[in-house]
Write a protein that holds these residues in place. Structure first.
Motif, mmCIF file in Angstrom:
data_model
loop_
_atom_site.group_PDB
_atom_site.id
_atom_site.type_symbol
_atom_site.label_atom_id
_atom_site.label_comp_id
_atom_site.label_asym_id
_atom_site.label_seq_id
_atom_site.Cartn_x
_atom_site.Cartn_y
_atom_site.Cartn_z
ATOM 1 N N ASP A 64 18.240 45.158 27.553
ATOM 2 C CA ASP A 64 17.219 44.117 27.483
ATOM 3 C C ASP A 64 17.782 42.747 27.845
ATOM 4 O O ASP A 64 17.190 41.979 28.571
ATOM 5 C CB ASP A 64 16.680 44.025 26.046
ATOM 6 N N ASP A 65 18.905 42.466 27.235
ATOM 7 C CA ASP A 65 19.426 41.108 27.359
ATOM 8 C C ASP A 65 20.829 41.108 26.774
ATOM 9 O O ASP A 65 21.248 42.073 26.151
ATOM 10 C CB ASP A 65 18.524 40.136 26.562
ATOM 11 N N VAL A 66 21.526 40.004 26.951
ATOM 12 C CA VAL A 66 22.800 39.868 26.244
ATOM 13 C C VAL A 66 22.510 39.222 24.895
ATOM 14 O O VAL A 66 21.535 38.498 24.741
ATOM 15 C CB VAL A 66 23.811 39.013 27.039
ATOM 16 N N ILE A 67 23.338 39.517 23.921
ATOM 17 C CA ILE A 67 23.103 39.010 22.568
ATOM 18 C C ILE A 67 23.677 37.599 22.447
ATOM 19 O O ILE A 67 24.824 37.342 22.793
ATOM 20 C CB ILE A 67 23.781 39.930 21.523
ATOM 21 N N PHE A 68 22.856 36.719 21.951
ATOM 22 C CA PHE A 68 23.275 35.335 21.712
ATOM 23 C C PHE A 68 24.131 35.316 20.445
ATOM 24 O O PHE A 68 23.719 35.799 19.401
ATOM 25 C CB PHE A 68 22.004 34.481 21.571
ATOM 26 N N SER A 70 24.980 32.961 18.579
ATOM 27 C CA SER A 70 24.592 31.863 17.699
ATOM 28 C C SER A 70 25.504 30.651 17.883
ATOM 29 O O SER A 70 26.568 30.730 18.467
ATOM 30 C CB SER A 70 24.510 32.282 16.227
ATOM 31 N N PHE A 71 25.065 29.549 17.361
ATOM 32 C CA PHE A 71 25.763 28.280 17.475
ATOM 33 C C PHE A 71 27.219 28.445 17.033
ATOM 34 O O PHE A 71 27.470 29.134 16.057
ATOM 35 C CB PHE A 71 25.041 27.256 16.575
ATOM 36 N N GLU A 75 23.768 29.589 24.711
ATOM 37 C CA GLU A 75 22.793 30.677 24.820
ATOM 38 C C GLU A 75 22.637 31.083 26.273
ATOM 39 O O GLU A 75 22.324 30.255 27.121
ATOM 40 C CB GLU A 75 21.427 30.255 24.258
ATOM 41 N N HIS A 77 21.158 34.212 29.065
ATOM 42 C CA HIS A 77 20.274 35.370 29.193
ATOM 43 C C HIS A 77 20.422 36.001 30.562
ATOM 44 O O HIS A 77 20.807 35.341 31.518
ATOM 45 C CB HIS A 77 18.824 34.965 28.950
ATOM 46 N N LEU A 78 20.116 37.279 30.629
ATOM 47 C CA LEU A 78 20.144 37.959 31.910
ATOM 48 C C LEU A 78 18.901 37.572 32.713
ATOM 49 O O LEU A 78 17.851 37.301 32.143
ATOM 50 C CB LEU A 78 20.156 39.478 31.687
ATOM 51 N N LYS A 79 19.060 37.582 34.034
ATOM 52 C CA LYS A 79 17.900 37.272 34.876
ATOM 53 C C LYS A 79 16.896 38.417 34.849
ATOM 54 O O LYS A 79 15.715 38.234 35.040
ATOM 55 C CB LYS A 79 18.353 37.028 36.318
ATOM 56 N N LYS A 81 16.074 42.587 33.196
ATOM 57 C CA LYS A 81 16.491 43.673 32.320
ATOM 58 C C LYS A 81 17.087 44.743 33.240
ATOM 59 O O LYS A 81 16.748 44.790 34.427
ATOM 60 C CB LYS A 81 15.297 44.218 31.558
ATOM 61 N N MET B 1 20.136 30.425 32.123
ATOM 62 C CA MET B 1 18.894 31.207 32.297
ATOM 63 C C MET B 1 18.040 31.090 31.045
ATOM 64 O O MET B 1 18.496 31.354 29.947
ATOM 65 C CB MET B 1 19.263 32.681 32.556
ATOM 66 N N GLU B 2 16.809 30.695 31.229
ATOM 67 C CA GLU B 2 15.881 30.521 30.115
ATOM 68 C C GLU B 2 15.518 31.897 29.556
ATOM 69 O O GLU B 2 15.481 32.893 30.288
ATOM 70 C CB GLU B 2 14.635 29.819 30.665
ATOM 71 N N ARG B 4 13.139 34.510 28.660
ATOM 72 C CA ARG B 4 11.735 34.821 28.940
ATOM 73 C C ARG B 4 11.120 35.600 27.785
ATOM 74 O O ARG B 4 11.777 36.403 27.158
ATOM 75 C CB ARG B 4 11.641 35.659 30.215
ATOM 76 N N ALA B 245 17.800 27.581 13.581
ATOM 77 C CA ALA B 245 19.190 27.521 13.138
ATOM 78 C C ALA B 245 20.105 27.914 14.294
ATOM 79 O O ALA B 245 21.310 28.074 14.108
ATOM 80 C CB ALA B 245 19.415 28.441 11.957
ATOM 81 N N LEU B 246 19.545 28.095 15.466
ATOM 82 C CA LEU B 246 20.268 28.507 16.664
ATOM 83 C C LEU B 246 20.940 29.858 16.488
ATOM 84 O O LEU B 246 22.087 30.074 16.879
ATOM 85 C CB LEU B 246 21.299 27.431 17.070
ATOM 86 N N GLU B 247 20.233 30.761 15.876
ATOM 87 C CA GLU B 247 20.689 32.147 15.791
ATOM 88 C C GLU B 247 19.466 33.061 15.762
ATOM 89 O O GLU B 247 18.340 32.582 15.610
ATOM 90 C CB GLU B 247 21.561 32.357 14.539
ATOM 91 N N TYR B 248 19.717 34.344 15.906
ATOM 92 C CA TYR B 248 18.589 35.273 15.823
ATOM 93 C C TYR B 248 18.149 35.396 14.377
ATOM 94 O O TYR B 248 18.998 35.455 13.480
ATOM 95 C CB TYR B 248 18.987 36.659 16.342
#
Lengths: 211, 521
Positions: A64-68, A70-71, A75, A77-79, A81, B1-2, B4, B245-248
């Motif tokens: 789906d995406d790469v996992i963020f 967190s701060f 952040e 994201h993949l272009k 899936k 990349m934003e 979506r 909080a800038l996390e999931y």
């Protein structure tokens, strides 16, 4: 070549998927693909990969995406899936992909219908496409010998039948045992291709393939 | 990349406020499962009806079906449907416990205690189906279609036990906009215009909401300027996206089960219209205040919806409210899509007066009391109390307490007003965390006053006042030398009639649940 260990080849591919805007946002191709792949889980032994020669183990999943993280990480994201298709098989890549296309052309068309740049008409264009998506890395699953799939399945079959033979005949007279063993050899036909264990079967019912 | 948003994977009620699009009739069904396999078969049967978010880049209104259907599950429901133990254990505690078990935190005591709830909410609920429609006929037809599917399935049944106000119970809860002279209004039974503001988060389009007032306060200055607001992070409302909080957000496992889903609360709130009117009359006599001003001070908005902080004067408030009403009517009578778009644009401009405001010029509460209902439940960056720069942004203390609100009034309340009967509001909330958002607002902001420097004072309208002990300070306008008023002996105007906590899954997750494919490993 990091993808190979003896005759075992570990293929890993990342195939970018189209997003819903190509269908005017009327539906999501990813939801459709996931439902198709889920059917292989729901209907027992329905994976088309069981029909592909020399397949040790295959997996499809959607990235789906790469996992963020967190701060304070950035952040990202993949272009797109991705459909991740990974398979361990016996032999050479080109030969395997050709065999795969010839065995399941319709399934290939359904699975990859929403993949970016998938314009496959024959075995050759399928091979070209998959090689474009290939990630050169060592993702090898455990649990296979270096033999061809047919040899492995035959060995598995004989092992299964032999254990039955042992349970059935323990403690019988030597003359009877010899007779029974001759019958066993006749039935299992160790030097011939059949009978053998069916490819892609996951339980003990209906496992034997006679021809 | 934003990042979506997977619109098609999200149930439409999460991103679209149906009432904004003319869906003024609703029916809510609570279902119990006795057989897991048959329960999953039912979920599978429902899949084709479930309304997902439309393509946001073209007109939403024309894409939505005549009748919408959405589905949500309780913890016990997910258990009955056979979710693996590891997955069940990964759900947040408050969701596992449910509203009944968490009622003390919500302040549902005395008249709001569970013994006064509709019987259905003291039963074990597994599935909530919500149907929203533009007409009663469409609602009824669709209900019949779903009802016949329920009837044919002997592994599930509709739960009975919604009070209908005539001493009987029904197996569903109806809700509807209230009508005046045959025209629909957005009022609730106390006469206030309701549901004006909803949060605006990343991924929403103009058609779905407004960053002005709906977003988070990021700077001081003109609240009508978009540069002072920003969209909230998606993860405050939808699981699987970054939050404030800038996390999931904390979410159940596996990620595929939770992404594009969220948590939902369903509550039935009874309104004591008689007590409310009596109290207003009593306060008018005792404090020599204008009744409508008092009503506006209670809520922070005039009954017509205009915010009292920007429109302290009734004539100005009435004028702008009339304009808004006309703009709404133009939308309702638009004949073509183009006309509707023009009317909607006009409405949005006028509606700015209703949504694009804050309390920066009203820190002390001279216009809008600090303890007014809407100022408590959505402080709009006012918790710095004028101490600019106390936090990173003005909204820092309230950005994580925002709540998406859905729902409609139920029942009727006509003169002579009376506390008895079956009338109130169905409140549905959608948040990534029931505990941090919904429960916090109830516990700390509605039923307590500390964050507003108001000691034990509760929300005058919604607070759980016990034996008429409610109090409220109406701060005077010090520039005019007005003294404050201290209201006391406020009775409880709102009583809980029950509710429950639900998980609102994505389209993908509904399919996983239906097919028994949830795998936490």
């Amino acid at each position: 070549m990091p993808n190979k260990a003896g005759n075992l080849y570990g293929l890993t591919t990342l195939c970018p998927l189209l997003n819903s805007s190509v269908h005017n946002d009327t539906f999501s191709p990813v939801i459709r693909l996931r439902e198709l792949l889920e059917q292989y889980n729901i209907v027992a032994d329905s994976s088309p990969m069981r029909l592909v020669p020399n397949t040790y183990l295959a997996r499809f999943f959607i990235l789906d995406d790469v996992i963020f993280q967190s701060f304070p990480y950035q952040e990202e994201h993949l272009k797109s899936k991705y459909l991740v298709f990974t398979v361990n098989f016996h032999g050479e890549l080109e030969q395997y992909l050709e065999g795969m296309y010839n065995a399941i052309p319709t399934d290939i068309a359904s699975i990859w219908r929403d993949a970016v740049g998938f314009n496959v008409k024959d075995a050759q264009s399928f091979t070209t496409y998959i090689k474009k998506c290939q990630v050169e890395t060592t993702f090898l699953f455990n649990g296979s010998t270096d033999m061809s799939l047919a040899d492995q399945l035959k060995s598995l079959y004989i092992k299964q039948e032999f254990s039955d033979f042992v349970f059935k005949n323990q403690g019988v007279e030597p003359s009877v045992l010899l007779q029974e063993f001759k019958k066993f050899i006749q039935m299992t036909n160790p030097t011939e291709s059949f009978p053998t264990w069916k490819a892609g079967v996951s339980d003990l019912n209906d496992i034997i393939q006679y021809k | 990349m934003e990042n979506r948003i997977d619109y098609h994977d999200i149930q439409a009620n999460l991103m679209v406020n149906y009432t904004d699009f003319g869906y003024l009739k609703a029916r809510y069904l609570m279902i119990a499962i006795t057989n897991g396999d048959k329960g999953r078969a039912f979920v599978s049967d429902m899949q084709k009806f479930i309304t997902h978010t439309p393509n946001p880049h073209t007109n939403i209104a024309v894409q939505l079906p005549k009748v919408t259907t959405n589905i949500a599950f309780t913890y016990n429901g997910l258990k009955k449907l056979g979710l693996p133990v590891l997955t069940l254990q990964s759900f947040p505690d408050e969701f596992i416990i449910g509203m009944r078990g968490r009622r003390t935190i919500l302040g549902f005591d005395e008249e709001s205690a569970a013994e006064h709830w509709d019987e259905v909410f003291n039963k074990e609920i597994h599935i909530l189906l919500t149907i929203d429609a533009k007409t009663v006929e469409a609602l009824e037809n669709h209900y019949q279609e779903i009802y016949s599917i329920i009837q044919k399935n002997d592994g599930i049944h509709l739960l009975d036990g919604f009070n209908n106000g005539q001493g009987q119970t029904t197996s569903y809860q109806d809700a509807s906009a209230l009508y005046e002279n045959g025209y629909p209004t957005s009022k609730e039974h106390f006469g206030y215009t309701d549901g004006i503001s909803n949060p605006f988060f990343k991924g929403m389009t103009e058609e779905m909401g407004n960053v002005l007032g709906g977003g988070k306060k990021i700077a001081y200055g003109d609240p009508r300027s978009e540069s002072n607001w920003a969209a909230l992070e998606t993860g405050e409302f939808i699981l699987g996206y970054k939050d404030e909080a800038l996390e999931y957000p904390v979410a159940p496992m596996p990620p595929l089960l939770s992404k594009n889903g969220t948590f939902m609360t369903f509550s039935k709130f009874h309104e004591n219209v008689e007590s409310f009117n009596q109290y207003l009359d009593h306060a008018v006599d005792k404090y020599k205040l204008d009744k409508e001003i008092l009503a506006a001070k209670f809520v922070g908005r005039w009954r017509n919806g205009a915010p009292i902080t920007t429109f302290p004067n009734k004539e100005d408030a009435d004028k702008v409210a009339t304009q808004r009403q006309q703009a709404l009517a133009a939308m309702a009578t638009a004949q073509t899509t183009e006309e509707l778009l023009v009317a909607k644009k006009h409405f949005n401009e006028i509606n700015k007066d209703f949504i694009a405001f804050d309390y920066d010029k009203d820190v002390a509460g001279g216009n809008c009391p600090v303890g007014a209902h809407t100022r408590r439940s959505n402080p709009r960056g006012s918790l710095e109390f004028g101490n600019q720069g106390a936090f990173d942004t003005p909204g820092a203390l309230d950005n994580r307490r925002r709540i998406i609100r859905r729902g409609l009034p139920y029942g009727t309340s006509t003169p002579p007003y009376n506390n008895k009967g079956n009338h109130g509001t169905i409140i549905i909330t959608l948040t990534a965390s029931i505990k941090r958002q919904f429960e916090f607002v109830f516990q700390q902001w509605i039923n307590y006053g500390n964050d507003f420097k108001l000691a034990n004072d509760k929300d005058p309208l919604v607070g759980n006042h016990v034996r008429n002990n409610g109090r409220m300070v109406l701060q005077g306008d010090s520039s005019k030398g007005e003294p404050p008023h201290f209201l006391c002996d406020i009775p409880r105007f709102i009583e809980s009639r029950g509710g429950e906590y639900f998980f609102l899954p994505s389209i993908t997750a509904i399919n996983m649940i239906a097919q028994g494919l949830v795998d936490p490993t």
